[in-house]
Scaffold this active site. Structure first.
Site, PDB file in Angstrom:
ATOM      1  N   ASP A 471       0.826  -1.202   0.000  1.00 21.73           N
ATOM      2  CA  ASP A 471       0.000   0.000   0.000  1.00 21.73           C
ATOM      3  C   ASP A 471       0.864   1.257   0.000  1.00 21.73           C
ATOM      4  OD1 ASP A 471      -2.340   1.469  -0.014  1.00 21.73           O
ATOM      5  OD2 ASP A 471      -3.212   0.434   1.710  1.00 21.73           O
ATOM      6  N   ASP A 541     -10.981   2.037  -3.143  1.00 27.32           N
ATOM      7  CA  ASP A 541     -11.538   1.752  -1.818  1.00 27.32           C
ATOM      8  C   ASP A 541     -13.061   1.806  -1.833  1.00 27.32           C
ATOM      9  OD1 ASP A 541      -9.073   1.372  -0.709  1.00 27.32           O
ATOM     10  OD2 ASP A 541      -8.941   3.332   0.254  1.00 27.32           O
TER      11      ASP A 541
END
Length: 724
Positions: A471, A541
């Site tokens: 990430d 997301d």
């Protein structure tokens, strides 16, 4: 008399042709043709030694040599300051202060990389300076893609040459009008298609974010001749830049209606001071072309990616369960093992432990404000360590994965207290936080070592970890380095990303059996420069299936379904069937609290997992994508994957709003073969509203599938099988 006139006319035409040929030969020293599938680049070395472009596009189109030298606007790599008045591709200040550059042809060579790949290198030089540019064009014949980049070096006395512009490529297109499709969108609205007609002047799409620079648009685009891009007709170019840093895509239509397309690193704040003898390499840009619409360009990119661009393309992407939506940072061993049991019960193949597993004491990672940079396992949450969890997962016959964010640090961490000078920030300015964190300066050798240690010391002592989610949750707002010299501060965002690629490459080679997902606060780092080291990426997301339909639709224009992670969640509180059906069209996964799901929901998820593993995964991972009905034009989205041997296909239908599309015309089938159709993934006890039929491929494509869906949130998955 008539015969004499005819003979006279023939002689006149022959004489004119000979004169034209002689005139053309007097201005053209050499012609260089580079062909990749149906895409051809035609270049000419003029009598003035400059390199001109004569054509770029249809390989079947015959290119005529000009009878006079082309205008300077037709130079293939136009340099700044000596006659070119359009946007320049190369701009440099030489060691004596001269701000102009001239590039003359020196020579070229063709190299056979493999049976399918050929590379042409064209060498250019400034006749007044020891300043050299080599143009690389790599052709992937079976996919019909060209990969283009440059290298720049110099041997000038007296110091450094300053590079201000250094486009990776700058081809010219020629049509009566041009339509541009970009893929923009802020966080949770990624890969949104936006189309416009290009007028005279310059249109710039760019990113100045430095790190995870794809946040607001990806460095990919489509250009169509004479009308907006269509799925199955018209001349279309598609291009994608292999760069995770700040980029610039510039489209300049000149007064002669030529379109110059310059792609590469964003030159803003990125001047590069090139040492004598050093080489500056631009990131590569990928180009492909179709006379049959954008659907074919997508399939070309997908074929190329599977062959050359992504890790282990033939390897099944595991059905994984992620704990983030279920627990966030609040968990312990007992809760996780309970989720392992749930994963096993529904047939998932891997459990991915997300953020929150590290940090101790006052820097425990209990929220996103603490612990980032301190990658020691949390003694409070996981006293038995990561290997214990991996073994518990293995006992349940599932794999175990881990979340990492090696490039970042929280100010509330031990690492930051020890090395506050390691962060990217500007001197004499108050540091600006993003998501309560800062970015570590990867131009520093000690940071490069540290970030490798984060990866190595997490994975090597815990060989049971078989998956990593990498990430990166913020971008650069203060591009300054306490490590780089004052005169090289503008190198930061370039050198950072090359160092990042080296780190990713070391990870991929050091742990070849560990699969990996690329993530950056959603899709902030979706480029083929990064993706070569990963198996898949996280598109957004936003996992609301209604939003994901368009997000995954957009990314599918350039990236194959095997790379697009698609998870079932409760976001949006949609029908579970819709969430499952949307996720089944990508790299399928689940991100919800199974221990809080009802028995009926768990059964529905288990059936989705079974169906994916047994029926759909091979088709989705390796089939050819056909976009059938666009959600940008209709209340329905429809797409299909067709097996490469045409023996089977799967069709996905998603009703994005109320409305009726009465029939869906299929594509990619064998016209004269017979196929059966049936609906799959029906809820228990439900009766299909689709008629199970047997038709020829031609009938399915011309007459279509009768579609009963008309209410928002309805969805269906259809299976086609060749029966003869």
């Amino acid at each position: 008399m008539k015969n004499r006139i005819g003979i006279f006319c023939m002689l006149v035409f022959a004489l004119l042709g000979a004169q034209a040929q002689q005139a053309a030969s007097s201005v053209a020293k050499q012609v260089i043709e580079i062909v990749s599938g149906n895409l051809k680049l035609t270049l000419m070395v003029g009598s003035d030694n400059r390199l001109y472009q004569l054509g770029f596009g249809d390989a079947e189109k015959k290119i005529l040599l000009p009878s006079v030298l082309p205008s300077r606007e037709q130079e293939f790599l136009p340099p700044y300051g000596n006659g070119v008045i359009t946007e320049s591709a190369i701009q440099a200040t030489h060691t004596d202060g001269n701000t102009s550059t001239e590039l003359h042809y020196v020579g070229h060579e063709e190299q056979s990389v493999s049976a399918d790949v050929r590379q042409t290198v064209i060498s250019l030089r400034d006749p007044a300076y020891n300043f050299f540019v080599d143009v690389y064009v790599k052709c992937y014949q079976s996919a019909g893609l060209m990969e283009i980049w440059n290298t720049i070096r110099h041997d000038e006395r007296g110091g450094k040459v300053v590079l201000y512009r250094y486009a990776s490529a700058s081809p010219l297109l020629k049509a009566s009008s041009y339509w541009l499709t970009q893929f923009n969108g802020k966080y949770k609205r990624e890969a949104t298609l936006e189309e416009e007609r290009l007028g005279e002047g310059i249109k710039i799409l760019d990113s100045k974010l430095g790190v995870r620079a794809n946040q607001f648009r990806i460095p990919s685009f489509i250009l169509s001749y004479n009308h907006a891009a269509k799925e199955n007709e018209g001349e279309v170019f598609a291009a994608s830049l292999k760069w995770a840093g700040s980029f610039q895509l510039a489209f300049e239509v000149d007064w002669n209606k030529n379109l110059r397309v310059l792609t590469g690193i964003n030159p803003i704040g990125s001047q590069y001071y090139l040492e004598r003898g050093a080489t500056f390499t631009t990131p590569a840009v990928l180009w492909t072309y179709s006379k049959k619409g954008k659907g074919e360009t997508s399939r070309k990119f997908h074929r190329w990616a599977a062959e050359y661009a992504i890790r282990d393309a033939e390897k099944d992407r595991p059905v994984l369960l992620n704990n983030w939506e279920a627990t966030h940072c609040d968990f312990d061993e007992k809760r996780l093992i309970g989720l392992f049991d749930g994963a096993r019960q529904i047939g998932a193949e891997l459990f991915l432990l997300d953020d929150g597993w590290f940090g101790n004491g006052e820097f425990s990672r209990d929220d996103d404000k603490h612990g980032l940079g301190d990658w020691q396992v949390s003694a409070k949450k996981l006293p038995k360590g990561l290997s214990y969890l991996a073994k518990q997962a293995s006992k349940r016959k599932i794999g175990f994965g881990i979340w990492l964010e090696p490039e970042m640090v929280n100010p509330k961490s031990e690492l930051y207290n020890l090395h506050p000078d390691w962060i990217i920030t500007q001197q004499k300015r108050e540091p600006i936080l993003g998501r309560h964190q800062e970015i570590l300066d990867l131009t520093r050798p000690e940071v490069q070592h540290y970030e490798w240690q984060v990866i190595d010391q997490t994975l090597r002592p815990n060989p049971g970890i078989s998956y990593v989610k990498w990430d990166c949750n913020r971008y650069v707002t203060q591009p300054g380095s306490a490590y780089l010299p004052a005169q090289e501060q503008s190198h930061l965002l370039i050198d950072y990303n090359w160092a990042l690629y080296r780190l990713m490459d070391r990870f991929a080679k050091g742990f070849p059996d560990v699969m990996a997902m690329l993530c950056a606060g959603g899709s902030g780092r979706i480029d083929y420069g990064s993706l070569q080291y990963f198996h898949s990426f996280w598109p957004s997301d936003n996992t609301d299936p209604l939003s994901r339909i368009k997000i995954q639709w957009g990314f599918g224009h350039f990236f194959p379904a095997s790379t697009i992670s698609a998870h079932v969640t409760r976001m949006g509180k949609r029908h579970l069937k819709l969430a499952i059906d949307v996720a089944l069209s990508g790299a399928f996964g689940i991100d919800l609290a199974l221990d809080k799901a009802t028995p009926e929901e768990r059964a529905q998820l288990a059936e989705g997992v079974r169906l994916y593993k047994e029926n759909l995964r091979k088709l989705v991972m390796h089939g050819e994508l056909y976009r059938l009905v666009s959600p940008y034009e209709h209340p329905l989205a429809a797409l299909s994957y067709v097996a490469k041997d045409k023996t089977e296909a799967v069709v996905y239908l998603y009703q994005t709003m109320d409305g009726k599309v009465s029939s869906v015309h299929l594509d990619g089938l064998e016209a004269d073969r017979t196929y059966s159709l049936r609906e799959i993934n029906l809820p228990e006890g439900a009766v299909s509203r689709f008629t199970s039929e047997i038709r020829t491929g031609k009938e399915w494509m011309e007459k279509g599938v009768a579609n009963p869906l008309e209410k928002q949130f309805e969805s269906a998955v259809l299976e086609l099988k060749m029966i003869d």
